[in-house]
Design a protein around this motif. Structure first.
Motif, PDB file in Angstrom:
ATOM      1  N   PRO A   5       0.834  -1.206   0.000  1.00  0.00           N
ATOM      2  CA  PRO A   5       0.000   0.000   0.000  1.00  0.00           C
ATOM      3  C   PRO A   5       0.867   1.254   0.000  1.00  0.00           C
ATOM      4  O   PRO A   5       2.013   1.224   0.437  1.00  0.00           O
ATOM      5  CB  PRO A   5      -0.796  -0.112   1.303  1.00  0.00           C
ATOM      6  CG  PRO A   5      -0.082  -1.105   2.149  1.00  0.00           C
ATOM      7  CD  PRO A   5       0.748  -1.964   1.243  1.00  0.00           C
ATOM      8  N   ASP A   6       0.283   2.303  -0.535  1.00  0.00           N
ATOM      9  CA  ASP A   6       0.942   3.612  -0.508  1.00  0.00           C
ATOM     10  C   ASP A   6       0.314   4.354   0.676  1.00  0.00           C
ATOM     11  O   ASP A   6      -0.729   4.970   0.541  1.00  0.00           O
ATOM     12  CB  ASP A   6       0.631   4.312  -1.844  1.00  0.00           C
ATOM     13  CG  ASP A   6       1.266   5.685  -1.920  1.00  0.00           C
ATOM     14  OD1 ASP A   6       2.085   6.011  -1.035  1.00  0.00           O
ATOM     15  OD2 ASP A   6       0.924   6.433  -2.848  1.00  0.00           O
ATOM     16  N   PRO A   7       0.895   4.251   1.865  1.00  0.00           N
ATOM     17  CA  PRO A   7       0.144   4.646   3.073  1.00  0.00           C
ATOM     18  C   PRO A   7      -0.112   6.145   3.175  1.00  0.00           C
ATOM     19  O   PRO A   7       0.651   6.963   2.669  1.00  0.00           O
ATOM     20  CB  PRO A   7       1.044   4.185   4.216  1.00  0.00           C
ATOM     21  CG  PRO A   7       2.394   4.056   3.636  1.00  0.00           C
ATOM     22  CD  PRO A   7       2.250   3.788   2.175  1.00  0.00           C
ATOM     23  N   ASP A 215      -3.097  14.083   2.901  1.00  0.00           N
ATOM     24  CA  ASP A 215      -3.569  12.958   2.089  1.00  0.00           C
ATOM     25  C   ASP A 215      -5.046  12.692   2.385  1.00  0.00           C
ATOM     26  O   ASP A 215      -5.806  12.304   1.507  1.00  0.00           O
ATOM     27  CB  ASP A 215      -2.777  11.691   2.438  1.00  0.00           C
ATOM     28  CG  ASP A 215      -1.323  11.794   2.020  1.00  0.00           C
ATOM     29  OD1 ASP A 215      -1.044  12.507   1.036  1.00  0.00           O
ATOM     30  OD2 ASP A 215      -0.474  11.161   2.677  1.00  0.00           O
ATOM     31  N   LEU A 216      -5.414  12.868   3.664  1.00  0.00           N
ATOM     32  CA  LEU A 216      -6.791  12.586   4.098  1.00  0.00           C
ATOM     33  C   LEU A 216      -7.279  13.773   4.928  1.00  0.00           C
ATOM     34  O   LEU A 216      -6.536  14.271   5.782  1.00  0.00           O
ATOM     35  CB  LEU A 216      -6.783  11.325   4.965  1.00  0.00           C
ATOM     36  CG  LEU A 216      -8.094  10.568   5.104  1.00  0.00           C
ATOM     37  CD1 LEU A 216      -8.505   9.967   3.754  1.00  0.00           C
ATOM     38  CD2 LEU A 216      -7.942   9.433   6.123  1.00  0.00           C
ATOM     39  N   PHE A 217      -8.516  14.193   4.671  1.00  0.00           N
ATOM     40  CA  PHE A 217      -9.075  15.342   5.389  1.00  0.00           C
ATOM     41  C   PHE A 217     -10.311  14.897   6.162  1.00  0.00           C
ATOM     42  O   PHE A 217     -11.141  14.161   5.624  1.00  0.00           O
ATOM     43  CB  PHE A 217      -9.460  16.453   4.390  1.00  0.00           C
ATOM     44  CG  PHE A 217      -8.253  17.113   3.797  1.00  0.00           C
ATOM     45  CD1 PHE A 217      -7.749  18.298   4.304  1.00  0.00           C
ATOM     46  CD2 PHE A 217      -7.577  16.508   2.733  1.00  0.00           C
ATOM     47  CE1 PHE A 217      -6.609  18.886   3.775  1.00  0.00           C
ATOM     48  CE2 PHE A 217      -6.443  17.082   2.198  1.00  0.00           C
ATOM     49  CZ  PHE A 217      -5.957  18.275   2.717  1.00  0.00           C
ATOM     50  N   ASN A 331     -11.291  12.306  -0.742  1.00  0.00           N
ATOM     51  CA  ASN A 331     -10.396  11.985   0.385  1.00  0.00           C
ATOM     52  C   ASN A 331     -10.824  12.732   1.647  1.00  0.00           C
ATOM     53  O   ASN A 331      -9.992  13.077   2.485  1.00  0.00           O
ATOM     54  CB  ASN A 331      -8.935  12.316   0.035  1.00  0.00           C
ATOM     55  CG  ASN A 331      -8.747  13.798  -0.266  1.00  0.00           C
ATOM     56  OD1 ASN A 331      -9.702  14.512  -0.553  1.00  0.00           O
ATOM     57  ND2 ASN A 331      -7.505  14.254  -0.216  1.00  0.00           N
ATOM     58  N   CYS A 332     -12.140  12.967   1.753  1.00  0.00           N
ATOM     59  CA  CYS A 332     -12.654  13.730   2.898  1.00  0.00           C
ATOM     60  C   CYS A 332     -13.770  12.955   3.600  1.00  0.00           C
ATOM     61  O   CYS A 332     -14.750  12.543   2.961  1.00  0.00           O
ATOM     62  CB  CYS A 332     -13.191  15.071   2.395  1.00  0.00           C
ATOM     63  SG  CYS A 332     -14.083  15.992   3.644  1.00  0.00           S
ATOM     64  N   ARG A 367      -3.280   6.003   0.050  1.00  0.00           N
ATOM     65  CA  ARG A 367      -3.394   7.356  -0.515  1.00  0.00           C
ATOM     66  C   ARG A 367      -4.282   7.405  -1.758  1.00  0.00           C
ATOM     67  O   ARG A 367      -4.757   8.467  -2.150  1.00  0.00           O
ATOM     68  CB  ARG A 367      -2.005   7.893  -0.853  1.00  0.00           C
ATOM     69  CG  ARG A 367      -1.212   8.145   0.413  1.00  0.00           C
ATOM     70  CD  ARG A 367       0.166   8.640   0.108  1.00  0.00           C
ATOM     71  NE  ARG A 367       0.164  10.031  -0.292  1.00  0.00           N
ATOM     72  CZ  ARG A 367       0.952  10.541  -1.232  1.00  0.00           C
ATOM     73  NH1 ARG A 367       1.766   9.759  -1.903  1.00  0.00           N
ATOM     74  NH2 ARG A 367       0.918  11.824  -1.501  1.00  0.00           N
ATOM     75  N   ASN A 368      -4.505   6.248  -2.375  1.00  0.00           N
ATOM     76  CA  ASN A 368      -5.340   6.258  -3.585  1.00  0.00           C
ATOM     77  C   ASN A 368      -6.834   6.280  -3.269  1.00  0.00           C
ATOM     78  O   ASN A 368      -7.662   6.512  -4.145  1.00  0.00           O
ATOM     79  CB  ASN A 368      -5.024   5.028  -4.443  1.00  0.00           C
ATOM     80  CG  ASN A 368      -3.575   5.037  -4.851  1.00  0.00           C
ATOM     81  OD1 ASN A 368      -3.075   6.063  -5.309  1.00  0.00           O
ATOM     82  ND2 ASN A 368      -2.868   3.929  -4.628  1.00  0.00           N
TER      83      ASN A 368
END
Ligand code: FAD
Length: 502
Positions: A5-7, A215-217, A331-332, A367-368
């Protein structure tokens, strides 16, 4: 071949009310040893909602997950114990019933207890349902004790939640989150920067010129819903046709009545009033429908209905019952009031924040942000909100306050299909319907059905295995078991003084 994974490397939490700090404290704990930064941005110029002081027992799982206990939280927040909710005047003026955090009686031969109880009622030999529930028995006399770790049976145990000062709870969580590495930024969010390729949020922009990438909101900006609503334009589904209360006025006061280990909800002409007992004060509020009374009338009703001296001016809050069409978009993830709002009749907003966080960790993306995770997360959130919404509707629909316009309208309303099915099955033969993602179990529905006087046409025929005399003997033993367990409890006020005083 499977790829690594792309963390997620950076999380930005927008908002520092109960939702923001609950998310920060929980994520900091769960993501320790992962190379991830967590930044919480809030503006000290923008007030938090300032209410939200009653919880449900699941909150104690959250306390455990962040390494604390109910007692520690009550100590830090002027908190008290909550064994359930007393509903006054809901069925009709002068009538009261209790919705406890506990179980009723013992089942036998695969038949639930309440069928035997209904059988004795039908025979005119009934006793109050509350006599078979330890939480109700304790609440009736303002008692408490930590539930036994190894109860002999269901009659000797119960569950409990807490009441706390909202601001003190957020401060308590902020201390823990920051100790666990969360960075706190006090600044006003002025906008967002989008990634044109993915449609994700790339950064939030601050009014001091700052820019915070992530990356994440997590949108915890309250009713403003700055990210999910304003930046991502996710529509809001309005449920005010089903739950028409759209305003609340809150006003704390000094305490005159005993330190009760429960919340009280009293029905009023156009809604209901809460009473939340704390060590320091009593929280009060009137939740009402603005179509049925004016703000001035609501404030006057609240002032007249509080037990002590007002400790602040009335705080008027407007809301629209409902939820975002998707609580996770791009990503929210929205938590708290940014995600949706159901009136606090069963204190479910904080529990929805908690389950939102738990589910996020359960569906933790890389991240995807695989859309499949989002879709399932949103599907569960839809179910969870709808189940709670339906349980709240039952409280209103089941009233017998004839001749009062608000209450007449609530009785006459068309019900959502799933709720109608539940009520039909209850009315047919006392049968419960349990869907996935129900926050309230059978004992809660039983408390409401019986409390509102909704009697089924008949009980389970299999309950006829026992004669009325058999049942009376068994029921007396159950009442004794509840009384024996209750004898071990101490006054709630003493428990708080000995274990939870600051
Ligand atoms: P808020 O408390 O509104 O916090 C929003 C945060 O966002 C603040 O920190 C603010 O500074 C920040 N913010 C906003 N805009 C910006 C900006 N531009 N820049 C930077 N920061 C910004 N729940 C229960 O479980 N039990 C109850 O008994 C209960 N009672 C309630 C009674 C009423 C009348 C209402 C309306 C709600 C009640 N709730 C209850 C719900 C509960 O209050 C909320 O779920 C909880 O407080 C979470 O609020 P929040 O953190 O989402 O929003």
């Amino acid at each position: 071949m499977m790829a690594a994974p792309d963390p997620i490397r950076s999380i930005v939490i927008a908002g520092g009310g109960t939702a923001g700090w609950m998310a920060a404290a929980a994520l900091a704990r769960r993501l320790e040893r992962h190379a991830v930064t967590i930044i919480l941005v809030e503006s000290s110029e923008i007030r938090t909602i300032g209410v939200g002081e009653a919880t449900v027992p699941g909150i104690r799982d959250y306390f455990r997950d962040i390494g604390t206990t109910g007692t520690e939280v009550m100590k830090a927040t002027n908190g008290t114990v909550k064994l359930g909710i007393e509903f006054a005047d809901w069925r009709q003026q002068g009538h009261r019933f209790f919705h406890p955090f506990g179980l009723y009686g013992s089942p036998s031969r695969g038949v639930q207890f309440h069928h035997y109880w209904l059988k004795l009622q039908a025979a005119g030999r009934g006793t109050p349902l509350a006599d078979y529930c330890l939480a109700s028995a304790l609440a009736a006399d303002n008692l408490f004790m930590p539930p036994p770790e190894a109860p002999q049976n269901d009659l000797g145990t119960f569950d409990w939640a807490v009441h706390f000062e909202a601001a003190a709870f957020a401060t308590f969580l902020a201390g823990r989150a920051q100790a666990d590495g969360v960075r706190h930024v006090d600044a006003r969010i002025a906008g967002t920067e989008m990634d044109s390729a993915t449609g994700h949020i790339a950064a939030i922009l601050l009014n001091d010129g700052g820019r915070i990438e992530g990356d994440l909101f997590i949108d915890c900006t309250g009713f403003r819903a700055l990210l999910i609503g304003q930046a991502l334009a996710v529509p809001y589904i309005d449920w005010s046709d089903l739950l028409p209360c759209d305003r609340a006025v809150a006003m704390p006061c000094t305490r005159a009545d005993p330190l009760t280990p429960y919340t009280r909800s009293t029905a009023r002409a156009a809604g209901w009033q809460w009473r939340i007992p704390l060590q320091s004060r009593v929280g009060n509020g009137y939740v009402y429908s603005s179509r049925h009374i004016s703000d001035d009338e609501a404030v006057a009703t609240l002032r007249a209905g509080i037990e002590g001296e007002a400790l602040a001016d009335p705080n008027l809050i407007r809301f629209t019952t409902g939820k975002r069409a998707q609580v996770w978009a791009g990503n929210c993830i929205a938590l708290g009031l940014a995600a949706g709002f159901l009136e606090p009749l069963e204190s479910t907003s904080i529990t929805l924040i908690q389950t939102g966080i738990e589910r996020l960790l359960d569906f933790w993306p890389d991240r995807n942000v695989d859309p499949a995770l989002r879709t399932e997360y949103n599907r569960i959130a839809d179910d969870e909100y709808q189940r709670i919404r339906d349980f709240l509707i039952l409280h209103y629909w089941g009233n017998q306050r004839h001749g009062e316009p608000f209450w007449d309208a609530m009785r006459a309303q068309a019900l959502p299909h799933d709720l109608q099915r539940k009520i039909d099955l209850w009315q047919s033969r006392g049968r419960f319907v349990r869907y996935l993602w129900e926050s309230f179990g059978d004992p809660s529905w039983l408390s409401l059905y019986v409390g509102l006087g909704l009697t089924p046409r008949h009980y389970d025929p299999l309950a006829d295995f026992f004669t009325e005399a058999d049942l009376e003997g068994a029921f007396a033993k159950m009442r004794d078991a509840v009384a024996r367990a209750k004898a071990l409890a101490i006054p709630h006020e003493r428990f708080i003084a000995e274990h939870c005083r600051n």
